[in-house]
Design a protein around this motif. Structure first.
Motif, PDB file in Angstrom:
ATOM      1  N   ALA A 161       0.844  -1.197   0.000  1.00 15.07           N
ATOM      2  CA  ALA A 161       0.000   0.000   0.000  1.00 15.07           C
ATOM      3  C   ALA A 161       0.882   1.250   0.000  1.00 15.07           C
ATOM      4  O   ALA A 161       1.820   1.361   0.789  1.00 15.07           O
ATOM      5  N   GLY A 162       0.597   2.157  -0.893  1.00 14.07           N
ATOM      6  CA  GLY A 162       1.377   3.376  -1.014  1.00 14.07           C
ATOM      7  C   GLY A 162       2.498   3.288  -2.022  1.00 14.07           C
ATOM      8  O   GLY A 162       3.059   4.311  -2.433  1.00 14.07           O
ATOM      9  N   LEU A 163       2.849   2.074  -2.430  1.00 11.68           N
ATOM     10  CA  LEU A 163       3.908   1.903  -3.417  1.00 11.68           C
ATOM     11  C   LEU A 163       3.358   2.088  -4.832  1.00 11.68           C
ATOM     12  O   LEU A 163       2.196   1.767  -5.099  1.00 11.68           O
ATOM     13  N   PRO A 164       4.173   2.569  -5.753  1.00 16.42           N
ATOM     14  CA  PRO A 164       3.730   2.639  -7.146  1.00 16.42           C
ATOM     15  C   PRO A 164       3.687   1.234  -7.754  1.00 16.42           C
ATOM     16  O   PRO A 164       4.415   0.329  -7.325  1.00 16.42           O
ATOM     17  N   LEU A 165       2.820   1.064  -8.740  1.00 16.50           N
ATOM     18  CA  LEU A 165       2.665  -0.244  -9.368  1.00 16.50           C
ATOM     19  C   LEU A 165       3.975  -0.776  -9.925  1.00 16.50           C
ATOM     20  O   LEU A 165       4.220  -1.985  -9.930  1.00 16.50           O
ATOM     21  N   GLY A 166       4.820   0.132 -10.396  1.00 17.71           N
ATOM     22  CA  GLY A 166       6.079  -0.296 -10.980  1.00 17.71           C
ATOM     23  C   GLY A 166       6.988  -1.023 -10.018  1.00 17.71           C
ATOM     24  O   GLY A 166       7.918  -1.722 -10.439  1.00 17.71           O
ATOM     25  N   ASP A 167       6.728  -0.890  -8.698  1.00 16.95           N
ATOM     26  CA  ASP A 167       7.563  -1.552  -7.696  1.00 16.95           C
ATOM     27  C   ASP A 167       7.104  -2.980  -7.400  1.00 16.95           C
ATOM     28  O   ASP A 167       7.794  -3.713  -6.687  1.00 16.95           O
ATOM     29  N   LEU A 172       5.646 -12.897 -14.987  1.00 18.16           N
ATOM     30  CA  LEU A 172       5.570 -12.576 -16.410  1.00 18.16           C
ATOM     31  C   LEU A 172       4.228 -12.956 -17.018  1.00 18.16           C
ATOM     32  O   LEU A 172       3.734 -12.287 -17.920  1.00 18.16           O
ATOM     33  N   ASP A 173       3.640 -14.036 -16.531  1.00 18.80           N
ATOM     34  CA  ASP A 173       2.394 -14.528 -17.121  1.00 18.80           C
ATOM     35  C   ASP A 173       1.167 -13.894 -16.467  1.00 18.80           C
ATOM     36  O   ASP A 173       0.164 -14.570 -16.214  1.00 18.80           O
ATOM     37  N   ALA A 174       1.249 -12.603 -16.191  1.00 20.25           N
ATOM     38  CA  ALA A 174       0.132 -11.887 -15.573  1.00 20.25           C
ATOM     39  C   ALA A 174       0.134 -10.445 -16.060  1.00 20.25           C
ATOM     40  O   ALA A 174       1.186  -9.832 -16.214  1.00 20.25           O
ATOM     41  N   ALA A 175      -1.059  -9.916 -16.307  1.00 24.25           N
ATOM     42  CA  ALA A 175      -1.192  -8.520 -16.738  1.00 24.25           C
ATOM     43  C   ALA A 175      -2.268  -7.849 -15.896  1.00 24.25           C
ATOM     44  O   ALA A 175      -3.409  -8.338 -15.822  1.00 24.25           O
ATOM     45  N   LEU A 176      -1.904  -6.752 -15.244  1.00 21.88           N
ATOM     46  CA  LEU A 176      -2.874  -5.960 -14.493  1.00 21.88           C
ATOM     47  C   LEU A 176      -3.628  -5.094 -15.496  1.00 21.88           C
ATOM     48  O   LEU A 176      -3.037  -4.241 -16.161  1.00 21.88           O
ATOM     49  N   VAL A 185     -12.690   3.628 -12.202  1.00 26.15           N
ATOM     50  CA  VAL A 185     -11.913   2.580 -12.853  1.00 26.15           C
ATOM     51  C   VAL A 185     -10.644   3.235 -13.384  1.00 26.15           C
ATOM     52  O   VAL A 185     -10.703   4.158 -14.198  1.00 26.15           O
ATOM     53  N   ILE A 186      -9.497   2.773 -12.910  1.00 25.82           N
ATOM     54  CA  ILE A 186      -8.214   3.412 -13.203  1.00 25.82           C
ATOM     55  C   ILE A 186      -7.395   2.526 -14.130  1.00 25.82           C
ATOM     56  O   ILE A 186      -7.257   1.315 -13.896  1.00 25.82           O
ATOM     57  N   THR A 187      -6.871   3.123 -15.185  1.00 27.20           N
ATOM     58  CA  THR A 187      -5.960   2.413 -16.068  1.00 27.20           C
ATOM     59  C   THR A 187      -4.585   2.325 -15.397  1.00 27.20           C
ATOM     60  O   THR A 187      -4.015   3.356 -15.029  1.00 27.20           O
ATOM     61  N   PRO A 188      -4.049   1.137 -15.199  1.00 25.30           N
ATOM     62  CA  PRO A 188      -2.773   1.001 -14.483  1.00 25.30           C
ATOM     63  C   PRO A 188      -1.608   1.672 -15.220  1.00 25.30           C
ATOM     64  O   PRO A 188      -1.478   1.554 -16.438  1.00 25.30           O
ATOM     65  N   THR A 189      -0.805   2.372 -14.475  1.00 23.67           N
ATOM     66  CA  THR A 189       0.454   2.925 -14.978  1.00 23.67           C
ATOM     67  C   THR A 189       1.528   2.645 -13.936  1.00 23.67           C
ATOM     68  O   THR A 189       1.220   2.467 -12.743  1.00 23.67           O
ATOM     69  N   PRO A 190       2.798   2.599 -14.313  1.00 23.41           N
ATOM     70  CA  PRO A 190       3.863   2.279 -13.346  1.00 23.41           C
ATOM     71  C   PRO A 190       3.917   3.241 -12.167  1.00 23.41           C
ATOM     72  O   PRO A 190       4.342   2.845 -11.072  1.00 23.41           O
TER      73      PRO A 190
END
Length: 219
Positions: A161-167, A172-176, A185-190
């Motif tokens: 919690a609080g970390l950016p998605l990029g962290d 590899l076989d998963a996509a957020l 609804v938020i489009t994921p970004t790093p």
């Protein structure tokens, strides 16, 4: 888009109404005269016929349709409709309803099914999604179960919690694919920071699910 639905029962009619409301052309096929009631959905095209017979599907000009849905209450019928749609008419997308969980193993590409929808499984997943926090919940299977749409709700106190998605150390076989946060609804970004209560939607292979849970809830 032209969509044919085999089965004009309550499920088939509900699907038809939704698709018509979204601007699609819909054909409802059923062999039961009691179900073929044009006045129920006047904007749909209707055909009184057996969808398991090639001649009936030829009369419906099924080769002009992009999608076929097997929506009857009989799994055998849905399988036959799927197979005919794919092999005889080369329908690009075939969706089939599964009524009995014991039959799920049959609803594969071998029977012409591109997407199988198990009503019991979907209901169970919705219940789990409503009560599960910090665990992986399968919402939908894609491509014969080769991949799943899964949901993980970020629990309060999660280390990420609080970390950016990029962290996140995601497999590899998963996509957020999306983050549901309250009414957004938020489009994921790093750079997007995670918040407790976020619902994270992934498309992932089954073997990647433990690594997703570890990355999201135990990082």
């Amino acid at each position: 888009m032209k969509i044919a639905i085999a089965g004009a029962g309550a499920v088939g009619r509900s699907i038809a109404r939704e698709l018509l409301a979204n601007g699609h052309h819909v054909l409802l096929i059923d062999k039961d005269e009691r179900k073929v009631r044009y006045e129920r959905i006047p904007d749909a095209e209707w055909l009184l016929a057996d969808a398991c017979e090639v001649s009936s599907l030829e009369d419906a000009h099924l080769d002009e349709f992009e999608v076929v849905i097997g929506a009857t209450g009989d799994d055998k019928v849905n399988l036959v409709v799927s197979l005919l749609a794919k092999t005889e008419f080369s329908i690009r997308r075939v969706v089939a309803r599964i009524n009995h969980p014991a039959n799920e193993w049959l609803f594969t590409e071998a029977w012409g099914v591109d997407v199988a929808v198990s009503t019991p499984r979907v209901l169970a997943a919705l219940v789990e999604e409503a009560v599960s926090v910090g665990d992986v919940v399968r919402l939908f299977s894609l491509r014969e179960g080769q991949a799943n749409l899964i949901e993980v709700t970020l629990p309060i106190g999660a280390p990420c919690a609080g970390l950016p998605l990029g962290d996140l150390d995601l497999p590899l076989d998963a996509a957020l694919v999306a983050i549901v946060r309250g009414s957004r609804v938020i489009t994921p970004t790093p750079d997007e920071p995670l918040e407790p209560g976020d619902e994270l939607l992934f498309v992932a292979l089954p073997e990647a699910e433990p690594a997703i849970r570890k990355a999201v809830c135990a990082a």
